[in-house]
Design an enzyme around this catalytic site. Structure first.
Site, mmCIF file in Angstrom:
data_model
loop_
_atom_site.group_PDB
_atom_site.id
_atom_site.type_symbol
_atom_site.label_atom_id
_atom_site.label_comp_id
_atom_site.label_asym_id
_atom_site.label_seq_id
_atom_site.Cartn_x
_atom_site.Cartn_y
_atom_site.Cartn_z
ATOM 1 N N SER A 298 0.847 -1.198 0.000
ATOM 2 C CA SER A 298 0.000 0.000 0.000
ATOM 3 C C SER A 298 0.874 1.236 0.000
ATOM 4 C CB SER A 298 -0.875 0.024 1.251
ATOM 5 O OG SER A 298 -0.087 0.206 2.411
ATOM 6 N N ASP A 299 0.356 2.309 -0.561
ATOM 7 C CA ASP A 299 0.972 3.598 -0.301
ATOM 8 C C ASP A 299 0.766 3.870 1.196
ATOM 9 O OD1 ASP A 299 2.194 6.079 -0.494
ATOM 10 O OD2 ASP A 299 1.057 6.706 -2.260
ATOM 11 N N TRP A 300 1.522 4.797 1.746
ATOM 12 C CA TRP A 300 1.556 4.982 3.194
ATOM 13 C C TRP A 300 0.206 5.484 3.725
ATOM 14 C CZ3 TRP A 300 5.216 2.555 1.311
ATOM 15 C CH2 TRP A 300 6.357 2.201 2.009
#
Ligand code: NAG
Ligand code: NAG
Ligand code: NAG
Ligand code: NAG
Ligand code: NAG
Ligand code: NAG
Ligand code: NAG
Ligand code: NAG
Ligand code: NAG
Ligand code: NAG
Length: 884
Positions: A298-300
């Site tokens: 995932s992106d952060w």
């Protein structure tokens, strides 16, 4: 088709630990009402990795990965899928570890143009500068140098390259992290970068998947913070199936074909489903059609559900915290432990998540016993500091060993891109390279240093002094920054001309005084953008408009009013509006600098004084009017769930200008030289041996799925997933364990989870017709047509030309096509008078369109035209061929 979809959880901030229904998501009915943008189909199951019959490198890596993973307990597996939380380790992302097997945490670090948050690293040229070189070898070398630096710092996974956004909207804040507004260019540059990084032994990450084409409203919480109180979910970017494949997925396909180890799913929703739980984008497009063998992270804080993301194909959560930063509450971690223990997530899915992670690890040649540990801390540049700076009971000690990650490879490639990325857009009367002058005036704050230094603003979130980078997570600390005025001064000292400079933008009186007294006046102006978490001069990531900053237009006009040899240097992250001065009779030359990093001044000065003959080309179109562009950033929320419909379809950047017959100011691919080139002796040849049928041969069947049927594939006892006795737990650190009371309550019920419609656990035997190997059906990459051209340097100086091939599709095809599409480029260095024959190959995919009804890439019948030349508008017909 009426489908169910998994919607964002942002609104559904549920759930205490209630067995089974715990993580989840909100499954919502959304029957399509005839609109292509209303929904995303559900595609299950998530494909097991290691099934592509011809991907030998990956399959060998899977053998090692399976051997490793078969030793792991459930908790150890969960540990490798989950970050320990923001600031809970040295890197921007740190997975849990497996102490029992001496396997350290996997370290993930930003970003696409260098190593963020450390010292003694290079500030490489941004993606957009690299794209402007159109030099494949340099793209590779830059990736390789970046990879070597990452390895020297002990980083396992580099969060690079950025190949989305592609630049659908010219103002979009992060376009400069990528390589340009064309999928083919993005694809080549992305793939070369992946090869470079991974050849250095570091896992590359293709990001941001997918349709993350603007900063505004990409995340929910971030934008509420900027005053958009009505926002309930991140925007949904909506594109149809063909546009998805031919524009936005295309570069990812190339990265996957190059063997990329990880793909980062983005913050936004795509066709009404969060990118990180979008089973269509992850399970179908990425893992089946593109045959992706690595892992999806995932992106952060981009993850918005637990079970739903796991089932939809997301393999690793970063930074570990789920909904909020550093709160220690994860959507995987203990929640994943529980979801597997209670039967919501099948064990094979967890096994596959970890196996994919470890396959990427072994694929690039990492070895737990030899790979360096992280030797820096993202959270301080001091030698000593807190290991986990956001908590009170953090251990303290040496956190930075100040390892110099740079090498001669880094410095050469950085310097070379600083040269090759400069684009010469105008050069009346051959005013450049400068010759026969005694007095020079240099005007504008962008010519010189910022008093705070190149690292004077956090995350480079200001535009003070020379602009060599955009801002945000894609920026790094500069080891130094050479500004243009420094090099110009030094040259003045060496060659005896006089230079006056004014590093100021608003004192037009002083600017006129210097400029009128000089033989040549160089005006430096700028335009900046960055990531959406900071506001710089009122720009929330995305640029508010395409105007120059700091009164640039007025400054140029003030100087041009008094000096008939005015040279404008634009330092920008993308296209700017030049209309107020571009046709001014005294603006004799214009140079474009695209955030090329630490050596920006060397690059510009060498071009200005003729030590280097410019060879950069615009990796996007510069329009005469912002309304000439096909799309713009959506700045204002009109709905709690903003909808961004990609109604321009295939017509991004030059494809739109061509279709609408709009004359741009400077077209995609344009750039001048100090010498002249001609193209001649074209040949266009269809390979007679090749199969040029409409459809590719079907891919081979998948290899049989491999399941783990050893001891660890059965579930452990509830008591085995509890915190160990006397465990020292750090506050807000994400562990895989459950508390004793949580563990006690686990009830196994494999049917309790509200699985979406069309949910299945049966692994398919056959890939999609478009799939079958890394990057897609191998037949798509067969070379069907070769094109040759002779390029001759007819001028008097040595120089480099960028030969570009554009393909025009049959006009009577069953579907619409852009007027032309870039399908090849090569940079060719030629001495004055020299000729060289360059060859291009057009693949089956280059000739095809994505046929939505069949899910196949199909070559239309009819006459294709091949255009070869120096830009998307300056080319000749090299030939044509007809497929019947
Ligand atoms: C999970 O990772 C953490 C952090 O590295 C470590 O302390 C813990 O021992 C690991 N747990 C297991 C079961 O390996
Ligand atoms: C882990 O490392 C220690 C110390 O180097 C060593 O004694 C031990 O055998 C290693 N264990 C494994 C499983 O490799
Ligand atoms: C699981 O996730 C939910 C939603 O974020 C959270 O409320 C809960 O505390 C998590 N459970 C655990 C054990 O971390
Ligand atoms: C640097 O930029 C910030 C805005 O981003 C501005 O407030 C500040 O005045 C600038 N400083 C100088 C010295 O130009
Ligand atoms: C161009 O520069 C000359 C001075 O060299 C000036 O006289 C003239 O007015 C300028 N032209 C314009 C259009 O400003
Ligand atoms: C957003 O809308 C507000 C109110 O309608 C308007 O004042 C503002 O200029 C808009 N912002 C942008 C960037 O268009
Ligand atoms: C996006 O497209 C949908 C479906 O065609 C339409 O209902 C909606 O109004 C559009 N939204 C915007 C903001 O254009
Ligand atoms: C190009 O074609 C011309 C005539 O057709 C021929 O004389 C010349 O040698 C060719 N040049 C190259 C470099 O092949
Ligand atoms: C191995 O595991 C898979 C997935 O859990 C299961 O479908 C299969 O039946 C198992 N095979 C054997 C021989 O137990
Ligand atoms: C390039 O060609 C143009 C016209 O064809 C000519 O005016 C110019 O002098 C040439 N430049 C060089 C450097 O040969």
């Amino acid at each position: 088709m009426c489908v169910m979809q998994i919607r964002s959880l942002a609104v559904v901030k549920i759930l205490a630990v209630v067995p089974l229904l715990l993580l989840l998501l909100h499954v919502q009915s959304a029957c399509a009402h005839g609109s292509k943008y209303d929904s995303t189909p559900n595609i299950y199951p998530s494909l097991l990795g290691g099934r592509n019959p011809t991907d030998t490198d990956w399959n060998l890596a899977y053998i090692k990965a399976r051997e490793f993973v078969s030793q792991l307990t459930l908790l150890e597996k969960v540990n490798l899928t989950t970050g320990t939380g923001w600031q809970m380790g040295p890197c921007v992302g740190n997975t849990g570890s497996v102490p029992r097997l001496n396997f350290s945490a996997i370290c993930l670090q930003d970003g696409p143009l260098g190593i963020r948050f450390t010292d003694l690293n290079s500030a490489f040229p941004a993606g957009i500068a690299t794209g402007a070189t159109f030099n494949k070898n340099l793209m590779y070398q830059r990736g390789n140098a970046l990879g070597l630096e990452n390895k020297a710092k002990g980083i396992n996974v580099a969060l690079a390259p950025c190949i989305g956004p592609i630049g659908r909207a010219a103002e979009a804040g992060r376009n400069w992290e990528g390589f340009g507004a064309d999928p083919y260019l993005q694809g080549i540059a992305g793939a070369e970068t992946v090869r470079g990084i991974q050849d250095a032994g570091v896992i590359a990450t293709a990001k941001h998947y997918l349709l993350n084409e603007q900063e505004h409203f990409r995340q929910y919480a971030e934008w509420v913070g900027f005053g958009f109180d009505d926002l309930k979910e991140p925007y949904s970017a909506n594109a149809d199936d063909r546009v998805l494949r031919e524009i936005y997925v295309w570069p990812f396909a190339e990265a996957v074909r190059a063997g990329v180890g990880s793909v980062m799913c983005s913050y936004n929703q795509a066709n009404q489903s969060q990118a990180c739980q979008n089973s269509y984008l992850l399970n179908k497009v990425l893992k089946d059609e593109l045959g992706f063998q690595g892992f999806v992270m995932s992106d952060w804080l981009g993850q918005r559900s637990g079970v739903a993301s796991a089932l939809a194909g997301m393999d690793m959560t970063m930074p570990g915290d789920g909904i909020a930063w550093a709160d220690g509450v994860s959507l995987y971690g203990p929640n994943l432990t529980l979801a597997v223990m209670n039967g919501s997530v099948p064990t094979w899915r967890l096994d596959d998540m970890v196996t994919r992670i470890m396959a990427a690890y072994f694929k690039v040649g990492q070895d737990p016993s030899t790979y360096p540990e992280p030797n820096f801390s993202s959270w301080t540049l001091d030698t000593k500091g807190d290991y986990f700076p956001s908590i009170d009971d953090s251990p303290y000690g040496v956190v930075n060993q100040h390892v110099d990650a740079r090498s001669s490879v880094s410095s050469q490639v950085t310097r070379q891109i600083a040269l090759e990325s400069v684009v010469l857009l105008k050069n009346e009367n051959e005013v450049l390279p400068l010759a026969d002058f005694k007095k020079l005036a240099v005007v504008g704050s962008a010519a010189g240093p910022f008093s705070g230094g190149p690292n004077g603003c956090e995350n480079r979130d200001c535009n003070n002094g020379t602009l060599a980078t955009g801002w945000g997570s894609g920026s790094v600390n500069f080891p130094y920054m050479i500004t243009p005025v420094e090099v110009i001064n030094y040259r003045a000292a060496m060659s005896g001309f006089q230079v006056d400079y004014l590093l100021e933008d608003y004192d037009h009186t002083a600017a006129s005084t210097y400029a009128s007294a000089a033989d040549v006046a160089i005006v430096f102006v700028s335009s900046d953008s960055g990531e959406g978490f900071v506001d710089v001069e009122g720009n929330l990531g995305d640029r508010n408009n395409l105007k120059l900053w700091h009164g640039g237009d007025e400054l140029i006009k003030a100087v041009a009013a008094v000096n008939s040899k005015t040279v404008v240097v634009v330092e920008a992250v993308g296209a700017v509006d030049m209309e107020e001065w571009i046709e001014h009779e005294n603006v004799t030359a214009v140079l474009y600098s695209l955030v090329p990093g630490q050596d920006i001044g060397f690059g510009l000065a060498d071009v200005i004084f003729g030590a280097y003959n410019p060879s950069g080309r615009l990796p996007f179109t510069i329009a005469k009017d912002k309304d000439d562009y096909p799309a713009s950033v959506v700045y204002n929320v009109t709905s709690p769930v903003p909808q961004i419909n990609f109604t321009e379809g295939l017509y991004v950047d030059y494809r739109h200008f061509d279709k609408q017959e709009i004359t741009p100011r400077f077209e995609f691919g344009f750039g001048m030289s100090y010498t002249n080139f001609t193209f001649s002796n074209f040949t266009v040849t269809v390979d007679e041996e090749a199969d040029t049928g409409e459809y590719p041969t079907a891919p081979e069947a998948y290899l049989a799925p491999v399941f783990y049927n050893g001891t660890n594939s059965s579930l452990p006892d509830k008591s085995d997933v509890e915190y160990p006795k006397n465990f020292r737990k750090f506050e807000n650190f994400v562990y895989p364990y459950l508390t004793a009371s949580e563990a006690k309550k686990i009830e196994y019920d494999a049917d309790a989870y509200p699985y979406p419609d069309d949910y299945s656990e049966t692994q398919p035997d056959e890939p999609s017709p478009a799939g079958g190997a890394s990057g897609g059906n191998p037949a798509l990459f067969d070379n069907l047509v070769s094109v040759t051209a002779v390029i001759t340097n007819t001028g008097t100086l040595d120089g480099a030309e960028v030969a570009q091939v554009y393909l025009s599709y049959p006009s009577d095809a069953e579907v619409e096509f852009p007027v032309k599409a870039l399908r090849g480029f090569e940079k060719v260095e030629l001495q004055a008078g020299q000729s060289y024959e360059v060859t291009f190959y057009l693949t089956r995919k280059d000739l095809s369109y994505y046929e939505v009804e069949t899910g196949e890439w199909r070559i239309p019948r009819g006459e294709f035209e091949v255009l070869v030349g120096r830009s998307s508008r300056k080319h000749q017909v090299a030939g044509s061929f007809t497929l019947e």
